[in-house]
Design an enzyme around this catalytic site. Structure first.
Site, PDB file in Angstrom:
ATOM      1  CE  LYS A  23      21.232  45.140  63.360  1.00 49.90           C
ATOM      2  NZ  LYS A  23      20.721  45.604  64.649  1.00 49.90           N
ATOM      3  NE  ARG A  93      23.114  43.012  67.560  1.00 50.56           N
ATOM      4  CZ  ARG A  93      23.998  43.434  66.700  1.00 50.56           C
ATOM      5  NH1 ARG A  93      23.988  42.988  65.475  1.00 50.56           N
ATOM      6  NH2 ARG A  93      24.882  44.328  67.027  1.00 50.56           N
ATOM      7  N   GLY A 102      20.778  52.958  65.981  1.00 52.98           N
ATOM      8  CA  GLY A 102      20.651  53.254  67.401  1.00 52.98           C
ATOM      9  C   GLY A 102      19.263  53.659  67.862  1.00 52.98           C
ATOM     10  CG  MET A 104      13.794  50.783  66.784  1.00 57.50           C
ATOM     11  SD  MET A 104      12.982  49.864  65.509  1.00 57.50           S
ATOM     12  CE  MET A 104      14.276  49.634  64.360  1.00 57.50           C
ATOM     13  NE  ARG A 337      24.566  50.326  59.913  1.00 65.15           N
ATOM     14  CZ  ARG A 337      24.065  50.554  61.104  1.00 65.15           C
ATOM     15  NH1 ARG A 337      22.824  50.237  61.364  1.00 65.15           N
ATOM     16  NH2 ARG A 337      24.789  51.101  62.043  1.00 65.15           N
ATOM     17  CG  HIS A 453      23.941  56.236  69.360  1.00 65.01           C
ATOM     18  ND1 HIS A 453      23.841  55.373  68.303  1.00 65.01           N
ATOM     19  CD2 HIS A 453      23.733  55.510  70.474  1.00 65.01           C
ATOM     20  CE1 HIS A 453      23.581  54.168  68.769  1.00 65.01           C
ATOM     21  NE2 HIS A 453      23.522  54.219  70.075  1.00 65.01           N
ATOM     22  CD  GLU A 750       2.175  84.545  41.026  1.00 65.25           C
ATOM     23  OE1 GLU A 750       2.853  84.069  41.953  1.00 65.25           O
ATOM     24  OE2 GLU A 750       2.386  85.678  40.560  1.00 65.25           O
ATOM     25  CB  SER A 769       7.580  81.586  35.342  1.00 67.47           C
ATOM     26  OG  SER A 769       8.279  81.061  36.446  1.00 67.47           O
ATOM     27  CG  ASP A 774       1.248  83.941  45.381  1.00 68.74           C
ATOM     28  OD1 ASP A 774       0.670  84.120  46.464  1.00 68.74           O
ATOM     29  OD2 ASP A 774       2.151  84.692  44.962  1.00 68.74           O
ATOM     30  CB  CYS A 837      10.214  80.878  39.585  1.00 62.94           C
ATOM     31  SG  CYS A 837       8.733  81.891  39.545  1.00 62.94           S
ATOM     32  CE1 TYR A 857      12.484  78.849  34.546  1.00 63.33           C
ATOM     33  CE2 TYR A 857      12.058  78.685  32.187  1.00 63.33           C
ATOM     34  CZ  TYR A 857      11.937  79.366  33.383  1.00 63.33           C
ATOM     35  OH  TYR A 857      11.259  80.549  33.432  1.00 63.33           O
TER      36      TYR A 857
HETATM   37  C1  PEP Z   1       5.273  82.135  43.671  1.00 65.51           C
HETATM   38  O1  PEP Z   1       4.176  82.573  44.008  1.00 65.51           O
HETATM   39  O2  PEP Z   1       5.532  80.930  43.578  1.00 65.51           O
HETATM   40  C2  PEP Z   1       6.380  83.067  43.412  1.00 65.51           C
HETATM   41  C3  PEP Z   1       7.537  82.628  42.968  1.00 65.51           C
HETATM   42  O3  PEP Z   1       6.163  84.358  43.738  1.00 65.51           O
HETATM   43  P1  PEP Z   1       6.340  84.933  45.214  1.00 65.51           P
HETATM   44  O4  PEP Z   1       6.879  83.843  46.070  1.00 65.51           O
HETATM   45  O5  PEP Z   1       7.254  86.078  45.077  1.00 65.51           O
HETATM   46  O6  PEP Z   1       4.930  85.313  45.523  1.00 65.51           O
HETATM   47 MG    MG Z   2       3.808  84.664  43.742  1.00 68.88          MG
END
Ligand code: PEP
Ligand code: MG
Length: 885
Positions: A23, A93, A102, A104, A337, A453, A750, A769, A774, A837, A857
């Site tokens: 502000k 203020r 809102g 504070m 703002r 608010h 993992e 991957s 895990d 993943c 990826y």
């Molecule tokens: C993981 O362990 O990140 C994974 C993708 O396998 P899961 O969650 O199925 O154990």
């Molecule tokens: Mg796993």
């Protein structure tokens, strides 16, 4: 920084946000570019931080500095704080570095006293205005500094209005307000045991201190927690000369946006009240008027406001949220703002500003918070099944919500956290309700406008909100809400449409969100910029189709065991597990094979031309059997029932469950261990995968098969498993006479041992991957299920860990393991394809880490794919993130 704690407005600018707060820096910048603002000064955030660090004791020089700046302000304005003649009144203020609307405290009209009220009345020739200002001061000071509950004042105000037979505050006369000042002061005395201090400088000192203190109010802490705002930033305090919107019909106050913050449309958007002070608009006590009406009420100020809105938007090159006051026809801006907006609006504004030539695409991408995209991916009411609304309010925050009615924030928080869908129904929400709003599906209020608010907070969180539904009567004690003859209780369900403002009784069907042109355009820009690929975790054809629609470039994880859980398959899976002979087991597997094949065909079809990583079965077998305790109870019951045949079956099952039970299944017979123990399962799955690919290819499509092995810790495990997979797959291909269907075999990484021996494991892997779910559990040594229900919450609250490591990657620990695994894997196989993943694949903060490590990826759930696309683009962009003033 020169070590000063107080800056004059003329000394600041937009760059000084960290020191002056959003502000203070915003007002200083407006002054700098010639926008009319009231005069004043700012106490820095570093003063607040210094006081906090010192148990609330101010730094030595602070009070002297404030007094010196006050004296200068008095000289410049020709007015004196608390004087009987030409009194100076100031606003005090808060002003955080990152906007916390809102959360504070604010005190207006400070400096008014019995003498100066008379002086102000004489000077303005408007005693009503003087006493109205005075009663507002006592009310705010009483509440903020003295800690008197706000309701005490509201009750007195309502009682007086009832006695006078008026409905609006503006119906009270000067004498009424004078009486109210005395009543309010008595209320302070009764509540605190002492008189309101009458020395204005002392009031100022205590007001500044109270604003410092409000940084640590419970609601401010909750807001910071929800928005990842650090607790140690502190707030600045802005002391500015009051300008009065409550000086009768030629005065007004309001809030406006340079574009529509709900849709992003290029239109003036806002609300105002004639003869009112700023708090009246945001507090939702009087229902405000729409901005365009200001033109007929105060045409000159309106024209000036429109021009100033253009000037500010062009200056900041973004949609602005502005607070203004018109005093006797003269316009002042009190605050500017960056406007908080829905995700739909963020996308539209970004796209339009690029089209208007104000910003480039990269700046546009930087301005959209990836996590916010969740909102446009949220469901809406099914238009084909429209119900009849019970009532309507303002369409304050878009999206549809269905939930059980709850009338207070604590209950909403409790039941919402327990997993129940609830809708918070309130007369109006105050910032103290924030935890309830956070846990609810949506919010309905009877009172308050688009900038109340409730509306601001709900929009920020992406929660549907219908505000100011004026027909609604709420009895909190009786747990009822009434519209006309209809009475609903907390046993009933409600549907809100925050996009239209309609409220429906019962649960209406919702449809998935519509992906607009703005969405596709902006996400397209993200695709041009990002380096990381984005795949989806999808277990069904439907999920894969959705994922592809949302821009997924393949499936990074298909958890095949999810297919085993379906009700028609579980009995077959159980037969497979319980089989006593190899033949019986094979028979069950033969039955499962076509089922799995059909699932894979759907996924390969949806993802034709794109890679699909199918993971062989991962969980321990007992997960497919009934619960141990329930089965024991069943055996006990059958023993009593004298049903020998059933009893024998139940006992056999119990026996098998007991034999398969493990003390620590997360680290037990699962993943590749299970597959090596029972190779026939992996063989069946591999056949199903290859047959599905062949079938899909026969239909002219292009399946890209990746077969993935879970929970590998030793290179030897993968070597053996690969042998089984390749032998089976090649056998299938040979029987089909196909030689050109390519498939690859890779592994999840993992376990910490897999990371450290990634160079050896890579000898047998075409791809890696990272399973960071895990990997986080095994690297940190925390079981997710045990942690999230117990010590993780206090750990987070105490700041022992900065974030839930299962939601946002522990970059220093687990992230470092990913880095090591990548480096060692690539040492052996420079062409190794590497993805991730775990849940972290859809988390923007983690995506920055993965991008930095150089993964190929990320893979995440379908609805997070757009978030990951945008986050991956932002990971590539340097420069400041979204400027949230
Ligand atoms: C993981 O362990 O990140 C994974 C993708 O396998 P899961 O969650 O199925 O154990
Ligand atoms: Mg796993």
């Amino acid at each position: 920084m020169d070590g000063r704690y107080v800056y004059d407005l003329s000394e600041g600018n937009a760059e000084m946000k960290a020191l002056l707060g959003g502000k203070g820096a915003g007002v200083a910048e407006m002054k700098r570019i010639g926008v009319p603002v009231p005069d004043g000064f700012t106490v820095t955030t570093s003063a607040c931080v210094a006081a906090m660090r010192n148990g609330g004791t101010w730094p030595e020089r602070l009070w002297d500095e404030i007094q010196a700046h006050l004296s200068t302000l008095e000289r410049r304005t020709g007015r004196t704080l608390g004087a009987a003649e030409r009194p100076l009144l100031v606003s005090v203020r808060s002003g955080a570095v990152l906007s916390m609307p809102g959360m504070m405290d604010t005190i207006l009209n400070l400096g008014i006293s019995d003498e100066s009220a008379e002086g102000l009345a004489a000077e303005s020739n408007d005693p009503r205005f003087a006493w109205d200002s005075y009663r507002r001061f006592v009310q705010m000071y009483g509440e903020v500094v003295e800690g008197v509950p706000g309701q005490v004042f509201e009750d007195e105000l309502t009682a007086l209005k009832n006695r006078r037979g008026v409905t609006q505050d503006t119906g009270l006369t000067a004498d009424d307000l004078k009486e109210l000042v005395a009543t309010f002061r008595r209320a302070v005395r009764l509540s605190t045991g002492h008189e309101l201090p009458t020395e204005p400088r002392e009031q100022l000192r205590r007001a500044v201190d109270a604003v410092f203190g409000s940084w640590n109010s419970p609601r401010a802490k909750v807001y910071r927690g929800l928005n990842d705002i650090p607790d140690d930033l502190g707030t600045a305090v802005n002391v500015m000369q009051m300008v009065f919107g409550n000086k009768g019909d030629t005065s007004a106050t309001g809030v406006c946006f340079t574009r529509n913050p709900a849709t992003g449309a290029r239109e003036r958007y806002g609300e105002f009240l004639v003869d009112a002070q700023g708090e009246d608009v945001v507090a939702g006590i009087r229902t405000p008027r729409r901005l365009p009406e200001l033109e007929s009420v105060l045409p000159y100020a309106y024209a000036q406001l429109m021009a100033t809105m253009d000037q500010l938007e062009h200056h900041y090159k973004d949609m602005q949220d502005i607070e203004f006051t018109v005093e006797d026809g003269t316009l002042f801006l009190l605050q500017v703002r960056t406007g908080k907006r829905t995700a739909a609006a963020a996308l539209k504004v970004a796209r339009d500003l690029v089209a208007e030539g104000e910003i480039d695409k990269e700046t546009a991408l930087r301005r959209i918070d990836p996590a916010q995209l969740d909102q446009v991916l949220h469901p809406a009411l099914d238009p084909t099944q429209a119900g009849t609304p019970l009532t309507r309010g303002l369409n304050a925050s878009p999206g549809a919500a269905v939930g059980r009615i709850v009338f207070d924030a604590d209950t909403a928080a409790e039941r919402g956290k327990a997993g129940e869908a609830v809708v918070l129904v309130r007369w109006e929400t105050t910032p103290d309700d924030i935890h309830g709003v956070a846990a609810a599906q949506g919010v309905l209020t009877a009172h308050g406008g688009m900038t109340s608010h409730a509306a601001v907070v709900a929009r920020g969180m992406g929660k549907p909100c219908v505000a100011g539904a004026g027909e609604l009567r709420i009895d909190v004690d009786a747990h009822t809400m009434t519209v006309g003859d209809t009475v609903l209780t907390d046993a009933d369900t409600l549907t809100l449409d925050g996009t239209t403002g309609a409220v429906y009784p019962g649960a209406l069907p919702l449809v998935p969100p519509q992906i607009t042109d703005d969405f596709s355009t902006v996400l397209g820009w993200a695709d041009e910029v990002r380096r990381l690929g984005v795949r989806a975790n999808a277990d069904t054809g439907e999920e894969a189709t959705k994922a592809r629609e949302l821009g997924a470039e393949g499936v990074g994880l298909c958890r095949t065991e999810h297919m085993f859980m379906a009700t028609d398959r579980l009995p077959v899976v159980q037969r497979m597990i319980l089989a006593d002979t190899t033949d019986a087991r094979q028979a069950a597997l033969d039955e499962l094979l076509p089922m799995q094949q059909a699932d894979f065909e759907e996924i390969f079809t949806a993802m034709t031309g794109l890679p699909v990583a199918v993971r062989l079965i991962d969980p321990p077998l007992h997960e497919f059997l009934p619960d141990l305790v329930e089965q024991s109870l069943l055996v006990q019951r059958l023993e009593a029932d004298d049903a020998p045949a059933e009893l024998e079956r139940a006992r056999a099952l119990l026996d098998r469950i007991l034999r398969l039970s493990e003390a620590n299944p997360m680290l037990g017979t699962r993943g590749v261990r299970l597959l090596l123990l029972h190779p026939e399962i992996g063989v069946m799955q591999t056949r199903a995968i290859i047959r599905a690919a062949l079938a899909v290819r026969r239909r002219g499509l292009d399946p890209r098969v990746e077969i993935m092995v879970p929970l590998v810790g030793f290179a030897e495990e993968l070597r053996r498993m690969r042998e089984i997979i390749v032998a089976t797959a090649d056998d299938e291909l040979a029987s089909a006479g196909v030689t050109d269907l390519r498939y690859t075999v890779g592994t999840m990484i993992e376990l910490p041992r897999a990371v450290l021996t990634a160079d050896e494991i890579a000898e047998h892997a075409d791809f890696f991957s990272f399973g960071t779910n895990d990997l986080s559990q095994t690297a940190i040594g925390i079981s997710r299920d045990d942690a999230e229900g117990s010590f993780l919450v206090p750990y987070l609250e105490a700041g022992i860990v900065p974030a839930n490591p299962f939601a946002s990657l522990d970059a220093d620990g687990v992230g470092e393991l990913v880095r090591i695994g990548v480096e060692r894997g690539l040492r052996t196989r420079p062409d190794l394809e590497i993805g991730i993943c775990g849940e972290h694949g859809g988390d923007p903060a983690s995506i920055i880490v993965f991008d930095g490590i150089g993964l190929d990826y990320v893979s995440c759930s379908p609805y997070r794919v757009p978030i990951a696309r945008l986050a991956a683009a932002r990971a590539r962009l340097t420069g400041p993130a979204y400027d949230d003033r």
